[in-house]
Design a protein around this motif. Structure first.
Motif, PDB file in Angstrom:
ATOM      1  N   VAL A   1       0.850  -1.201   0.000  1.00  0.00           N
ATOM      2  CA  VAL A   1       0.000   0.000   0.000  1.00  0.00           C
ATOM      3  C   VAL A   1       0.882   1.247   0.000  1.00  0.00           C
ATOM      4  CG1 VAL A   1      -1.652   1.344   1.378  1.00  0.00           C
ATOM      5  CG2 VAL A   1      -2.006  -1.114   1.071  1.00  0.00           C
ATOM      6  N   ARG A   2       1.940   1.219   0.804  1.00  0.00           N
ATOM      7  CA  ARG A   2       2.793   2.411   0.875  1.00  0.00           C
ATOM      8  C   ARG A   2       3.509   2.666  -0.458  1.00  0.00           C
ATOM      9  NH1 ARG A   2       6.330   1.266   4.776  1.00  0.00           N
ATOM     10  NH2 ARG A   2       5.326  -0.536   5.733  1.00  0.00           N
ATOM     11  N   LEU A   3       3.944   1.603  -1.114  1.00  0.00           N
ATOM     12  CA  LEU A   3       4.567   1.792  -2.434  1.00  0.00           C
ATOM     13  C   LEU A   3       3.549   2.307  -3.444  1.00  0.00           C
ATOM     14  CD1 LEU A   3       6.774  -1.429  -2.563  1.00  0.00           C
ATOM     15  CD2 LEU A   3       7.626   0.916  -2.706  1.00  0.00           C
ATOM     16  N   TYR A   4       2.339   1.752  -3.391  1.00  0.00           N
ATOM     17  CA  TYR A   4       1.283   2.199  -4.305  1.00  0.00           C
ATOM     18  C   TYR A   4       0.996   3.691  -4.121  1.00  0.00           C
ATOM     19  CZ  TYR A   4      -0.914  -1.720  -6.851  1.00  0.00           C
ATOM     20  OH  TYR A   4      -1.208  -2.714  -7.744  1.00  0.00           O
ATOM     21  N   GLN A   5       0.976   4.131  -2.857  1.00  0.00           N
ATOM     22  CA  GLN A   5       0.608   5.535  -2.605  1.00  0.00           C
ATOM     23  C   GLN A   5       1.557   6.499  -3.308  1.00  0.00           C
ATOM     24  OE1 GLN A   5       0.506   5.263   1.677  1.00  0.00           O
ATOM     25  NE2 GLN A   5      -1.723   4.931   1.748  1.00  0.00           N
ATOM     26  N   GLY A   6       2.827   6.083  -3.463  1.00  0.00           N
ATOM     27  CA  GLY A   6       3.797   7.003  -4.096  1.00  0.00           C
ATOM     28  C   GLY A   6       4.063   6.704  -5.568  1.00  0.00           C
ATOM     29  N   LEU A   7       3.395   5.690  -6.117  1.00  0.00           N
ATOM     30  CA  LEU A   7       3.799   5.186  -7.439  1.00  0.00           C
ATOM     31  C   LEU A   7       3.629   6.207  -8.574  1.00  0.00           C
ATOM     32  CD1 LEU A   7       5.030   2.515  -8.324  1.00  0.00           C
ATOM     33  CD2 LEU A   7       2.747   1.724  -8.950  1.00  0.00           C
ATOM     34  N   SER A   8       2.486   6.902  -8.603  1.00  0.00           N
ATOM     35  CA  SER A   8       2.251   7.858  -9.702  1.00  0.00           C
ATOM     36  C   SER A   8       3.363   8.894  -9.728  1.00  0.00           C
ATOM     37  CB  SER A   8       0.911   8.577  -9.523  1.00  0.00           C
ATOM     38  OG  SER A   8      -0.138   7.668  -9.634  1.00  0.00           O
ATOM     39  N   LYS A   9       3.745   9.362  -8.524  1.00  0.00           N
ATOM     40  CA  LYS A   9       4.769  10.406  -8.443  1.00  0.00           C
ATOM     41  C   LYS A   9       6.146   9.804  -8.759  1.00  0.00           C
ATOM     42  CE  LYS A   9       5.866  14.213  -5.393  1.00  0.00           C
ATOM     43  NZ  LYS A   9       6.910  13.849  -4.418  1.00  0.00           N
TER      44      LYS A   9
ATOM     45  N   ASN B   1       0.269   8.608 -14.154  1.00  0.00           N
ATOM     46  CA  ASN B   1      -0.906   8.611 -13.271  1.00  0.00           C
ATOM     47  C   ASN B   1      -1.604   7.248 -13.291  1.00  0.00           C
ATOM     48  OD1 ASN B   1      -3.102   9.191 -11.725  1.00  0.00           O
ATOM     49  ND2 ASN B   1      -3.825  10.913 -12.961  1.00  0.00           N
ATOM     50  N   ILE B   2      -1.535   6.537 -12.171  1.00  0.00           N
ATOM     51  CA  ILE B   2      -2.214   5.225 -12.109  1.00  0.00           C
ATOM     52  C   ILE B   2      -3.632   5.371 -11.535  1.00  0.00           C
ATOM     53  CG2 ILE B   2      -0.055   3.903 -11.946  1.00  0.00           C
ATOM     54  CD1 ILE B   2      -0.907   3.462  -8.897  1.00  0.00           C
ATOM     55  N   LEU B   3      -4.111   6.586 -11.404  1.00  0.00           N
ATOM     56  CA  LEU B   3      -5.460   6.867 -10.877  1.00  0.00           C
ATOM     57  C   LEU B   3      -5.675   6.202  -9.515  1.00  0.00           C
ATOM     58  CD1 LEU B   3      -7.698   6.556 -14.092  1.00  0.00           C
ATOM     59  CD2 LEU B   3      -6.578   8.583 -13.170  1.00  0.00           C
ATOM     60  N   TYR B   4      -4.677   6.353  -8.662  1.00  0.00           N
ATOM     61  CA  TYR B   4      -4.797   5.807  -7.304  1.00  0.00           C
ATOM     62  C   TYR B   4      -5.846   6.610  -6.554  1.00  0.00           C
ATOM     63  CZ  TYR B   4      -3.307   3.756  -2.912  1.00  0.00           C
ATOM     64  OH  TYR B   4      -3.283   3.055  -1.736  1.00  0.00           O
ATOM     65  N   SER B   5      -6.824   5.932  -5.992  1.00  0.00           N
ATOM     66  CA  SER B   5      -7.937   6.652  -5.382  1.00  0.00           C
ATOM     67  C   SER B   5      -8.286   5.988  -4.043  1.00  0.00           C
ATOM     68  CB  SER B   5      -9.118   6.572  -6.366  1.00  0.00           C
ATOM     69  OG  SER B   5     -10.251   7.165  -5.849  1.00  0.00           O
TER      70      SER B   5
END
Ligand code: PYC
Length: 413
Positions: free
Chosen positions: A94-102, A107-111
Motif C-alpha cells: 500500500v505504501r509503495l502504491y501511494q507514491g507510485l504515480s509520483k 498517473n495510475i489513478l490511485y484513489s
C-alpha cells in the motif's frame, strides 16, 4: 477525416511503437529472464534495474502486455489481512502504491476510498474484530464499526433489518483504495524499458533448461536463450510453468469472474465487500460499478464468463443496493486464481538453483504488485530472500507452517 484515424485504420499492424520501446529481436543470452509480462514481472524488472543496476533482462510473455490477471482483476488495494505476515507484506505494498504515480511520473489513478467488509453474522463480527486488532497492532488503520457509522460512510447501502442478511457491523479500513490496473503495468513497463529492460510479448516459453540442478536457459517459440537467473511470474499458469522446471506446486487454478456496468454519476465512495452475500464492488473514476463474486466451483483453465455468475451476483447486489435494478452490465470476464491451501502466495527461491517463483496469488495478486516486484527483485539480485518474504516460501508446506489467510478473503470460496 482525421489523419490519425486513417493511419491507424489502414495499417495492418498497430502503427505506433508501444510505450516500452520498439520491439527488438531476442538475444541469445540475458542475465535474467522473467517469464510473465504482467504487473508482477514488469515491477520486478523495474526494481532489478533501478535498485540493483541489473538491466540485461528479458521479460517474456506468451500474450500481450499485462493481458492475464493484471487485466482481469477488480483493482482493489488494501492491507487489512488476518495474519501478521500478511498485514506487514501488504502494508508495504500500500505504501509503495501511494507514491507510485509520483515516483514513476505516470498517473495510475490511485484513489483512496476506504474499504468496508460487512459483517452479517456473529462469526463475521468476531473475525472483523480479530483483523482490526492484528491490523492496529501493526500500525495499519482498521476498526470495527457499527451500522450508524456505516450509514455515514455509505448512505446508499441498504441497512434494512428485514432481509436475509442484515448488516450487523463492518471492518472499516480507511486506506483501502482502487487504481487503474492497466496503468500499473504500463508505468512499470515504461520505466523498466527506459532503464534498458527488453519486453518481448507474444513470445511463449515452452521449456526451462536445467543443468546440475540449476536453471541455465529458457526455451521459447522464438528460440532458446541462456540466462543466469529465471523468475516466473505467471499468475493463473503457475503450476504449468513450474512443471517445466520440474517443480510441483500445491496450487489449484480456478476461474474468478467479474464485470462492470455502464458508467453512472458517482454515488459509491467506499469499496464494499460482503462475505455472506459473496459480493465486492467499487465505483471507478469513470463511474462504472466494478464487481465480482465467488470463485467458480471447479478448477479450470478458461477465461470465459457465465450467465450463472451474473445472475447470482446481481441477486446479491440488489440486496445491498436495491435501486440499481436498471443498470446495464457492459462487460464480464474471468481471470484464473492460483489457489494455495492456506490462501497465501508462494514466493522466493526454489529447489532449482537460480529459479525463483512468484505464484499462488489466489485473489490478491494485484494489490501485491509493487511489494512483490521490489522484494522478488531483491531475492533475484542478491540471492537472499528478504525476511518479509520468508513466511511465504514453498517449503512452508513441508514444515506445516502455513499462513492461513482465508479469513481475510473478499471473494467467496
Ligand atoms: O481481496 O480485495 C480482494 C479482492 C477483491 C476481488 C479479488 N480480490
Amino acid at each position: 477525416m482525421p489523419f490519425g484515424l486513417l493511419k491507424y485504420g489502414l495499417n495492418r499492424r498497430y502503427p505506433k511503437d508501444p510505450l516500452y520501446g520498439k520491439p527488438k529481436s531476442l538475444k541469445p543470452s540475458y542475465d535474467v529472464v522473467i517469464i510473465g509480462a504482467g504487473g508482477h514481472g514488469l515491477a520486478a524488472a523495474y526494481y532489478l534495474a533501478k535498485d540493483y543496476g541489473i538491466t540485461d533482462i528479458a521479460v517474456l510473455d506468451k500474450g500481450y502486455l499485462a493481458g492475464g490477471n493484471t487485466a482481469r482483476n477488480t483493482a482493489i488495494i488494501r492491507s487489512n489481512y488476518l495474519t501478521p505476515e500478511g498485514v506487514q507484506f501488504y502494508d508495504e505494498s500500500v505504501r509503495l502504491y501511494q507514491g507510485l504515480s509520483k515516483d514513476l511520473d505516470f498517473n495510475i489513478l490511485y484513489s483512496e476510498r476506504g474499504h468496508l467488509t460487512l459483517a452479517h453474522t456473529d462469526a463475521a463480527i468476531r473475525t472483523a474484530r480479530w483483523r482490526a486488532e492484528v491490523n492496529k497492532h501493526l500500525g495499519v488503520n482498521s476498526e470495527l464499526i457499527l451500522p450508524d457509522r456505516i450509514a455515514e460512510l455509505c448512505p446508499e447501502l441498504s441497512l434494512a433489518e428485514d432481509v436475509r442478511y442484515p448488516i450487523l457491523g463492518a471492518l472499516y479500513h480507511a486506506p483501502g483504495a482502487i487504481a487503474r490496473h492497466d496503468a500499473v503495468a504500463w508505468t512499470y513497463a515504461r520505466a523498466a524499458a527506459a532503464l534498458g529492460v527488453e519486453i518481448h510479448t507474444e513470445t511463449e516459453v515452452t521449456g526451462i533448461q536445467i543443468e546440475n540442478g540449476r536453471a541455465v536457459g529458457v526455451e521459447t517459440k522464438a528460440g532458446t536463450i541462456s540466462c543466469g537467473r529465471v523468475l516466473q511470474a505467471v499468475a493463473g499458469m503457475s503450476s504449468v510453468v513450474a512443471k517445466m522446471a520440474g517443480l510441483e506446486l500445491p496450487i489449484r487454478s480456478i476461474p474468478l469472474q467479474a464485470c462492470v456496468t455502464e458508467p453512472v454519476k458517482p454515488f459509491l465512495d467506499p469499496i464494499i465487500v460482503s462475505g455472506s452475500l459473496h459480493v465486492y464492488v467499487s465505483q471507478s473514476d469513470r463511474g462504472e460499478l466494478v464487481m465480482g463474486g465467488s470463485v467458480d466451483p471447479y478448477p479450470l483453465y478458461s477465461t470465459r464468463s457465465t450467465l450463472e455468475f451474473k445472475e447470482e451476483l446481481m441477486m446479491h447486489m440488489l440486496e445491498l443496493f436495491p435501486f440499481i435494478g436498471n443498470l446495464r452490465v457492459l462487460r464480464q470476464w474471468a481471470g484464473i486464481a492460483d489457489m494455495t491451501p492456506d490462501f497465501s502466495p508462494v514466493m522466493g527461491a526454489t529447489p532449482v538453483k537460480n529459479y525463483y517463483i512468484d505464484s499462488g496469488w489466489g485473489t490478491w495478486g494485484f494489490k501485491a504488485t509493487p511489494v512483490c516486484g521490489k522484494r522478488m527483485a531483491e531475492s533475484v539480485a542478491t540471492g537472499i530472500v528478504p525476511d518479509v518474504l520468508l513466511p511465504f516460501a514453498l517449503e512452508r508446506f513441508f514444515r506445516f507452517e502455513q499462513v492461513g489467510e482465508r479469513g481475510a478473503a473478499s471473494v467467496g470460496h
